[in-house]
Design a protein around this motif. Sequence first.
Motif, PDB file in Angstrom:
ATOM      1  N   LEU A 113       0.803  -1.222   0.000  1.00  0.00           N
ATOM      2  CA  LEU A 113       0.000   0.000   0.000  1.00  0.00           C
ATOM      3  C   LEU A 113       0.838   1.276   0.000  1.00  0.00           C
ATOM      4  O   LEU A 113       0.365   2.322  -0.453  1.00  0.00           O
ATOM      5  CB  LEU A 113      -0.935   0.022   1.214  1.00  0.00           C
ATOM      6  CG  LEU A 113      -2.060  -1.010   1.214  1.00  0.00           C
ATOM      7  CD1 LEU A 113      -2.823  -0.944   2.541  1.00  0.00           C
ATOM      8  CD2 LEU A 113      -3.014  -0.775   0.051  1.00  0.00           C
ATOM      9  N   ARG A 114       2.076   1.210   0.508  1.00  0.00           N
ATOM     10  CA  ARG A 114       2.869   2.436   0.653  1.00  0.00           C
ATOM     11  C   ARG A 114       4.248   2.384   0.025  1.00  0.00           C
ATOM     12  O   ARG A 114       4.955   3.385   0.020  1.00  0.00           O
ATOM     13  CB  ARG A 114       3.044   2.767   2.137  1.00  0.00           C
ATOM     14  CG  ARG A 114       1.767   2.898   2.910  1.00  0.00           C
ATOM     15  CD  ARG A 114       2.016   3.712   4.131  1.00  0.00           C
ATOM     16  NE  ARG A 114       1.104   3.381   5.203  1.00  0.00           N
ATOM     17  CZ  ARG A 114       0.720   4.237   6.131  1.00  0.00           C
ATOM     18  NH1 ARG A 114       1.154   5.470   6.089  1.00  0.00           N
ATOM     19  NH2 ARG A 114      -0.104   3.879   7.094  1.00  0.00           N
ATOM     20  N   GLY A 115       4.648   1.241  -0.482  1.00  0.00           N
ATOM     21  CA  GLY A 115       5.962   1.165  -1.092  1.00  0.00           C
ATOM     22  C   GLY A 115       7.073   0.970  -0.081  1.00  0.00           C
ATOM     23  O   GLY A 115       6.828   0.668   1.088  1.00  0.00           O
ATOM     24  N   PRO A 116       8.341   1.139  -0.495  1.00  0.00           N
ATOM     25  CA  PRO A 116       9.499   0.892   0.368  1.00  0.00           C
ATOM     26  C   PRO A 116       9.451   1.713   1.651  1.00  0.00           C
ATOM     27  O   PRO A 116       9.061   2.883   1.640  1.00  0.00           O
ATOM     28  CB  PRO A 116      10.680   1.330  -0.512  1.00  0.00           C
ATOM     29  CG  PRO A 116      10.187   1.153  -1.910  1.00  0.00           C
ATOM     30  CD  PRO A 116       8.737   1.521  -1.867  1.00  0.00           C
ATOM     31  N   GLN A 117       9.865   1.070   2.753  1.00  0.00           N
ATOM     32  CA  GLN A 117       9.828   1.722   4.060  1.00  0.00           C
ATOM     33  C   GLN A 117      10.964   1.231   4.933  1.00  0.00           C
ATOM     34  O   GLN A 117      11.513   0.157   4.717  1.00  0.00           O
ATOM     35  CB  GLN A 117       8.491   1.418   4.766  1.00  0.00           C
ATOM     36  CG  GLN A 117       7.272   1.928   4.034  1.00  0.00           C
ATOM     37  CD  GLN A 117       5.978   1.362   4.601  1.00  0.00           C
ATOM     38  OE1 GLN A 117       5.661   1.577   5.762  1.00  0.00           O
ATOM     39  NE2 GLN A 117       5.241   0.635   3.787  1.00  0.00           N
ATOM     40  N   PRO A 157      22.626  -2.171   5.329  1.00  0.00           N
ATOM     41  CA  PRO A 157      22.205  -2.273   6.733  1.00  0.00           C
ATOM     42  C   PRO A 157      22.579  -1.021   7.515  1.00  0.00           C
ATOM     43  O   PRO A 157      23.530  -0.331   7.182  1.00  0.00           O
ATOM     44  CB  PRO A 157      22.983  -3.494   7.239  1.00  0.00           C
ATOM     45  CG  PRO A 157      23.282  -4.290   6.019  1.00  0.00           C
ATOM     46  CD  PRO A 157      23.497  -3.291   4.922  1.00  0.00           C
ATOM     47  N   GLY A 158      21.804  -0.764   8.555  1.00  0.00           N
ATOM     48  CA  GLY A 158      22.053   0.403   9.386  1.00  0.00           C
ATOM     49  C   GLY A 158      20.818   1.251   9.519  1.00  0.00           C
ATOM     50  O   GLY A 158      19.741   0.915   9.010  1.00  0.00           O
ATOM     51  N   ARG A 159      20.958   2.346  10.214  1.00  0.00           N
ATOM     52  CA  ARG A 159      19.827   3.233  10.438  1.00  0.00           C
ATOM     53  C   ARG A 159      19.287   3.741   9.106  1.00  0.00           C
ATOM     54  O   ARG A 159      20.029   4.175   8.231  1.00  0.00           O
ATOM     55  CB  ARG A 159      20.258   4.420  11.298  1.00  0.00           C
ATOM     56  CG  ARG A 159      19.090   5.326  11.659  1.00  0.00           C
ATOM     57  CD  ARG A 159      19.575   6.555  12.391  1.00  0.00           C
ATOM     58  NE  ARG A 159      18.463   7.467  12.632  1.00  0.00           N
ATOM     59  CZ  ARG A 159      18.589   8.771  12.755  1.00  0.00           C
ATOM     60  NH1 ARG A 159      19.779   9.324  12.625  1.00  0.00           N
ATOM     61  NH2 ARG A 159      17.553   9.529  12.995  1.00  0.00           N
ATOM     62  N   GLY A 160      17.978   3.656   8.956  1.00  0.00           N
ATOM     63  CA  GLY A 160      17.352   4.135   7.726  1.00  0.00           C
ATOM     64  C   GLY A 160      17.328   3.122   6.604  1.00  0.00           C
ATOM     65  O   GLY A 160      16.927   3.456   5.481  1.00  0.00           O
ATOM     66  N   GLN A 161      17.739   1.881   6.878  1.00  0.00           N
ATOM     67  CA  GLN A 161      17.689   0.858   5.836  1.00  0.00           C
ATOM     68  C   GLN A 161      16.255   0.690   5.341  1.00  0.00           C
ATOM     69  O   GLN A 161      15.317   0.631   6.120  1.00  0.00           O
ATOM     70  CB  GLN A 161      18.219  -0.475   6.353  1.00  0.00           C
ATOM     71  CG  GLN A 161      18.273  -1.550   5.265  1.00  0.00           C
ATOM     72  CD  GLN A 161      18.846  -2.861   5.767  1.00  0.00           C
ATOM     73  OE1 GLN A 161      18.744  -3.176   6.961  1.00  0.00           O
ATOM     74  NE2 GLN A 161      19.444  -3.637   4.880  1.00  0.00           N
ATOM     75  N   THR A 162      16.100   0.608   4.037  1.00  0.00           N
ATOM     76  CA  THR A 162      14.779   0.545   3.423  1.00  0.00           C
ATOM     77  C   THR A 162      14.515  -0.849   2.872  1.00  0.00           C
ATOM     78  O   THR A 162      15.397  -1.470   2.270  1.00  0.00           O
ATOM     79  CB  THR A 162      14.670   1.573   2.279  1.00  0.00           C
ATOM     80  OG1 THR A 162      14.965   2.882   2.797  1.00  0.00           O
ATOM     81  CG2 THR A 162      13.266   1.587   1.692  1.00  0.00           C
ATOM     82  N   PHE A 163      13.251  -1.311   3.074  1.00  0.00           N
ATOM     83  CA  PHE A 163      12.838  -2.624   2.583  1.00  0.00           C
ATOM     84  C   PHE A 163      11.671  -2.479   1.613  1.00  0.00           C
ATOM     85  O   PHE A 163      10.859  -1.564   1.742  1.00  0.00           O
ATOM     86  CB  PHE A 163      12.425  -3.523   3.750  1.00  0.00           C
ATOM     87  CG  PHE A 163      13.522  -3.783   4.743  1.00  0.00           C
ATOM     88  CD1 PHE A 163      14.356  -4.882   4.592  1.00  0.00           C
ATOM     89  CD2 PHE A 163      13.731  -2.924   5.816  1.00  0.00           C
ATOM     90  CE1 PHE A 163      15.379  -5.117   5.506  1.00  0.00           C
ATOM     91  CE2 PHE A 163      14.747  -3.160   6.728  1.00  0.00           C
ATOM     92  CZ  PHE A 163      15.575  -4.254   6.565  1.00  0.00           C
ATOM     93  N   ALA A 164      11.590  -3.403   0.671  1.00  0.00           N
ATOM     94  CA  ALA A 164      10.501  -3.381  -0.312  1.00  0.00           C
ATOM     95  C   ALA A 164      10.033  -4.804  -0.584  1.00  0.00           C
ATOM     96  O   ALA A 164      10.790  -5.768  -0.407  1.00  0.00           O
ATOM     97  CB  ALA A 164      10.962  -2.730  -1.615  1.00  0.00           C
TER      98      ALA A 164
END
Length: 232
Positions: A113-117, A157-164
């Motif tokens: 519903l919102r894409g990568p986060q 990896p690390g702070r702010g890593q984005t998943f899709a």
Amino acid sequence: MNDETASDKPTPVPLSRDARRVLGVLVEKAKTTPDNYPLSVSGIISGSNQKSNRSPQMQLDEDDVLTALDELKKVGAAREIQGSGRVTKYRHAAYEWLDVDSPGAAVMTELLLRGPQTLGEIRTRASRMYALDDLKVTQEVVDLLIEKDLVEPLSPPGRGQTFAHKLYTPEERMYLEAKLEKQAAAQPQAPTSTRASKSSDSAVDALIARLDTVSERIDALEERIKELESSR
């Protein structure tokens, strides 16, 4: 979760943008508004085009939704049923099609519903459908989805890593990679302490939750106004 053998399970394949939105709406509404589920075409249109919990904003019409439903039915991700009053309604088959449990379905739905986060965004947003106690639990769910080849990290990896999710078409996947590379190059992150980082993440999560709540209330008011206007 289901009684099908592994060989009988449909294999997830890339879906069009409209089909991903419709599948996400079906799973979301089954979890958040079960009294109104399964959904009619009208209900799917409303859910697909709502302003809260959606990115990007879309304006699907009946033809778009019917085409998307045909695509989902063909791959085994949705089913058509006969509703009350002979109204045709639709339900998802996401648990079987994706081979996921409730937390996995919640995370996949938010990504659809919102894409990568980021992990924090996933936890905050998916918890409206399934309570994810903390980032460790969320990471475990995401890791399981990665093992199932349904989710992938789009950044290191690390702070702010984005998943899709991995249901994008190849063309969309290439666009996402290019977009993230451009964003990473344009926004170098300054070093911060671990304590400050955790505090910042918590504040962002709280703000996301508040904004989502406000947006949902606005959508509910707009729907109510439409109902009142149509009844005149």
